[in-house]
Design a protein around this motif. Structure first.
Motif, PDB file in Angstrom:
ATOM      1  N   MET A 165      30.674 -26.943 -32.015  1.00  0.00           N
ATOM      2  CA  MET A 165      29.441 -27.359 -31.326  1.00  0.00           C
ATOM      3  C   MET A 165      28.257 -26.555 -31.852  1.00  0.00           C
ATOM      4  O   MET A 165      28.412 -25.374 -32.159  1.00  0.00           O
ATOM      5  N   ASN A 184      25.566 -24.110 -32.106  1.00  0.00           N
ATOM      6  CA  ASN A 184      25.352 -22.919 -31.277  1.00  0.00           C
ATOM      7  C   ASN A 184      23.893 -22.455 -31.370  1.00  0.00           C
ATOM      8  O   ASN A 184      23.500 -21.812 -32.346  1.00  0.00           O
ATOM      9  N   ASP A 190      22.615 -20.651 -28.816  1.00  0.00           N
ATOM     10  CA  ASP A 190      22.543 -19.671 -27.720  1.00  0.00           C
ATOM     11  C   ASP A 190      21.950 -18.349 -28.219  1.00  0.00           C
ATOM     12  O   ASP A 190      22.539 -17.671 -29.073  1.00  0.00           O
ATOM     13  N   SER A 220      18.761 -19.207 -34.811  1.00  0.00           N
ATOM     14  CA  SER A 220      19.978 -19.329 -33.997  1.00  0.00           C
ATOM     15  C   SER A 220      21.245 -19.040 -34.801  1.00  0.00           C
ATOM     16  O   SER A 220      21.239 -19.071 -36.034  1.00  0.00           O
ATOM     17  N   PRO A 221      22.366 -18.818 -34.090  1.00  0.00           N
ATOM     18  CA  PRO A 221      23.648 -18.674 -34.786  1.00  0.00           C
ATOM     19  C   PRO A 221      23.991 -19.898 -35.621  1.00  0.00           C
ATOM     20  O   PRO A 221      24.662 -19.787 -36.658  1.00  0.00           O
ATOM     21  N   ALA A 222      23.517 -21.067 -35.219  1.00  0.00           N
ATOM     22  CA  ALA A 222      23.853 -22.302 -35.937  1.00  0.00           C
ATOM     23  C   ALA A 222      23.353 -22.286 -37.378  1.00  0.00           C
ATOM     24  O   ALA A 222      23.909 -22.966 -38.239  1.00  0.00           O
TER      25      ALA A 222
END
Ligand SMILES: NC(=O)c1ccc[n+]([C@@H]2O[C@H](COP(=O)([O-])OP(=O)(O)OC[C@H]3O[C@@H](n4cnc5c(N)ncnc54)[C@H](OP(=O)(O)O)[C@@H]3O)[C@@H](O)[C@H]2O)c1
Length: 262
Positions: free
Chosen positions: A1, A3, A5, A241-243
């Motif tokens: 998904m 991420n 966060d 972001s981590p993504a």
């Protein structure tokens, strides 16, 4: 998904009191980051700080500094570091004044270099040690589409943006192995105070109304409209972001399709 966060992450958003910077602060806080907004106007910064989402219990802060004044920048850095490490650094400040390049005083280039390259370098040197310790760093620079295609009437700005893009790419190669990414956003015409003042200056120079000049500018954009600061901020927040862990050294155009390069 995917991420996105940012809870547990601390972000420093330079030029965070207005325009694109403020929109980035809003987006990063919405995603969970604890945000410090930096600019010259303390009252404007307080207003932004108070408006940011704190639904993850974040304690947002302000840092007052003038990018052109090394002493105030140094004091702000010390204040930010006292609160802990920074994981996300958004390098951003006001753009240089407009005008033909032939008319620009040599000192104007030095001023722009100080505000954009030296300020960014100072920030990076201050905050990368904490990013290395954390194994997580995201440096996002707000630059301009003029990196790819110089914009007539923005001589000093065009020149300095190329320098920032080169600096950022070089930095990305040095920092990649530490889990620190360095990327730049190249915004197109975005509806902020800066755009309003550039439009007003163009209108005066061309003896046209501001509405006429704005219409001409919109006509150059395939989407037919100016960007919203939140649309620039969405791209910046993704890169923070981590993504976006495997994206570094990129200059991302966010301009409604205006720039004519591939
Ligand atoms: N808007 C556009 O269409 C567009 C397009 C391409 C690129 N850009 C570039 O993107 C960046 C942000 O643009 P924007 O439209 O968001 O500008 P803006 O609305 O004028 O906001 C600039 C921000 O930077 C702060 N700032 C200005 N000078 C500073 C200084 N010397 N030290 C510290 N902070 C300073 C301002 O706050 P204080 O005045 O309180 O310090 C404000 O928070 C600029 O470099 C601009 O040239 C903008």
């Amino acid at each position: 998904m995917l991420n996105l966060d940012l809870s547990g992450k601390r972000a420093l958003v330079c030029g965070g009191s207005k325009g694109i910077g403020r929109a980035c602060a809003v987006e990063l806080a919405d995603l969970g980051a604890e945000v410090t907004v930096l600019a010259r106007d303390a009252a404007a910064l307080e207003a932004v700080r108070g408006s940011l989402s704190a639904r993850f219990g974040q304690r947002h802060a302000i840092a007052v500094a003038d990018a052109s004044d090394a002493n105030s920048v140094g004091a702000a850095i010390r204040g930010v570091l006292e609160r802990g490490p920074v994981h996300i650094l958004l390098n951003n400040t006001g753009g240089p004044p407009g005008g033909a390049i032939l008319d620009a005083a040599p000192a104007a280039f030095a001023e722009a270099f100080r505000n954009h390259v030296l300020f960014g370098q100072t920030m990076v040197q201050a905050f990368t040690p904490g990013m290395k310790d954390a194994g997580y760093g995201r440096i996002v620079n707000i630059v301009s589409t003029s990196v790819r295609q110089p914009i007539p009437g923005l001589g000093v700005s065009n020149t300095i943006r190329g320098a920032v893009a080169s600096w950022a790419k070089t930095l990305s190669m040095e920092l990649a192995r530490f889990g620190i990414t360095v990327n730049s956003i190249l915004p197109g015409f975005t509806d902020t105070e800066r755009l309003a003042s550039l439009t007003a200056a163009r209108a005066r120079g061309a003896n046209k109304t501001e509405a006429e000049v704005a219409d001409e500018m919109r006509a150059t954009i395939p989407m037919g409209r100016f960007g919203e600061p939140s649309e620039i901020a969405a791209a910046a927040a993704f890169l923070a972001s981590p993504a976006a862990s495997y994206i570094t050294g990129v200059s991302l155009i966010v301009d409604g399709g205006r720039t004519g390069t591939i």
